[in-house]
Design an enzyme around this catalytic site. Structure first.
Site, PDB file in Angstrom:
ATOM      1  N   THR A 134       3.375  -6.080   3.236  1.00  0.00           N
ATOM      2  CA  THR A 134       2.843  -7.042   2.886  1.00  0.00           C
ATOM      3  C   THR A 134       1.501  -7.302   3.558  1.00  0.00           C
ATOM      4  O   THR A 134       0.479  -8.017   2.738  1.00  0.00           O
ATOM      5  CB  THR A 134       4.343  -8.381   2.960  1.00  0.00           C
ATOM      6  N   SER A 151       7.759  -0.402   2.325  1.00  0.00           N
ATOM      7  CA  SER A 151       8.561  -0.077   3.099  1.00  0.00           C
ATOM      8  C   SER A 151       9.972   0.465   2.935  1.00  0.00           C
ATOM      9  O   SER A 151      10.063   0.739   3.644  1.00  0.00           O
ATOM     10  CB  SER A 151       8.256  -1.043   4.378  1.00  0.00           C
TER      11      SER A 151
HETATM   12  C1  SIN Z   1       7.151  -7.326   3.288  1.00  0.00           C
HETATM   13  O1  SIN Z   1       6.426  -6.406   4.500  1.00  0.00           O
HETATM   14  O2  SIN Z   1       6.841  -8.492   4.499  1.00  0.00           O
HETATM   15  C2  SIN Z   1       7.906  -7.017   2.397  1.00  0.00           C
HETATM   16  C3  SIN Z   1       7.583  -6.302   1.819  1.00  0.00           C
HETATM   17  C4  SIN Z   1       7.561  -4.447   2.719  1.00  0.00           C
HETATM   18  O3  SIN Z   1       8.578  -4.072   3.262  1.00  0.00           O
HETATM   19  O4  SIN Z   1       6.906  -3.420   2.670  1.00  0.00           O
END
Ligand code: SIN
Length: 326
Positions: A12, A58
């Site tokens: 994110t 992720s």
């Molecule tokens: C985030 O980063 O908060 C959610 C998406 C991810 O884990 O890539």
């Protein structure tokens, strides 16, 4: 000034969506270069080099990406002109990657992970501030030999114990009942505690990285859970983590399947679906010790340790010791 390399993997922190909004965005879209350009005075913290290794959500991370990431870090960190590493990562699985790196990075130089709960395009995006602090932490002398850390919302967490506890707020992590390693205020670092479990240079796994990780699955126990899942998982995995109830508990039917599959060579570990507390080896519940206690590790972290342990040994006594030491 210290030399810090930022290795970007997405998440994110690199996400974009409708300008100003905090939800409905795509993770892993913009480059780490663009994120760094948005941070005032970041160049005053350290000489910064960037490596855009991946740019993914992720939830796309897996054993192969962990191995690629740790090999990249180990290669960079042994260079004399590198003083520390920052890894940007999605928050959904950052706790897993952090524990894997904590066990496999072969250096005492600081390695700090960070991410964001709001995309780069949101009003009050949290990524730039987290990255600013992560770079400052990686450049700090106090961060040497602390194991792999995660910096989030002014707080320094240990890679072993960090867990995501809130899927909505920007203060999304804690470190179980162990508080945190320390706090930051802007670029200033304040450590208050340290982890006593083996990590980085003192981890046997950092000296001998496997080329491939043995397959380990997680079976989630609930009242009435069908035990045949354990036969199914045993057919394609070398180890199984039970996310048990309470103190890593399960029914008699599960106990029987654990016993029969243990006798075929599958290694079982008992963690708990309860987020706080400790799972001990229990001679009344499991007199033949078919299931090794996960200690304070969550099921997803126990899975990483069991997989690394199985790349090293299949001796249950040795694996039990590993779960006590790491
Ligand atoms: C985030 O980063 O908060 C959610 C998406 C991810 O884990 O890539």
């Amino acid at each position: 000034m210290k030399n810090i390399v930022v290795v970007a993997t997405g998440g994110t922190i690199a996400g974009i969506g409708e300008k100003g909004k905090t939800v409905a965005y795509h993770a892993g879209e913009i480059s780490v270069d663009d994120i760094l350009k948005s941070i005032p005075n970041v160049a005053k913290l350290a000489n910064i080099r960037e490596v855009q290794l991946l740019n993914v959500d992720s939830n796309e991370m897996n054993e192969n990406s962990w191995l690629t990431l740790v090999k990249t870090i180990n290669c960079l960190i042994e260079q004399q002109n590198v003083d520390g590493i920052v890894v940007t990562h999605g928050t959904d699985t950052i706790e897993e990657t952090a524990y894997f790196l904590n066990l496999c990075v072969h250096s005492e130089k600081p390695v700090v992970m960070t991410g964001a709960m709001r995309p780069a395009t949101a009003t009050s995006a949290d990524g730039p501030y987290n990255l600013y602090q992560a770079i400052s932490l990686a450049a700090s002398a106090e961060a040497i030999a602390q194991g792999v850390m995660v910096l989030f919302s002014n707080t320094i967490y240990s890679g072993r114990d960090i867990q995501k506890v809130n899927n909505y707020k920007i203060d999304a992590f804690d470190q179980k009942s162990f508080g945190c390693l320390g706090y930051m205020q802007d670029e200033h670092v304040y450590f208050f505690s340290k982890t006593f479990k083996h990590h980085t240079l003192h981890s046997i796994f950092s000296k001998n990285l496997p080329n491939e990780l043995p397959k380990v699955a997680i079976a989630y126990f609930y009242a009435g859970a069908d035990a045949s899942i354990l036969d199914y998982l045993s057919s394609s995995n070398e180890g199984i983590i039970i996310a048990g109830s309470g103190n890593g508990n399960y029914s008699k039917e599960w106990m029987e399947k654990i016993e029969s599959n243990s006798k075929k060579g599958i290694v079982f570990v008992r963690a708990s679906r309860v987020p706080l507390g400790i799972v001990f080896n229990d001679h009344i519940f499991d007199p033949h010790e078919y299931c090794i206690a996960a200690n304070t590790l969550s099921a997803q972290k126990a899975r990483i340790l069991l997989s690394l342990a199985l790349s090293y040994t299949h001796d249950r006594k040795k694996i039990k010791e590993i779960f006590e030491e790491y």
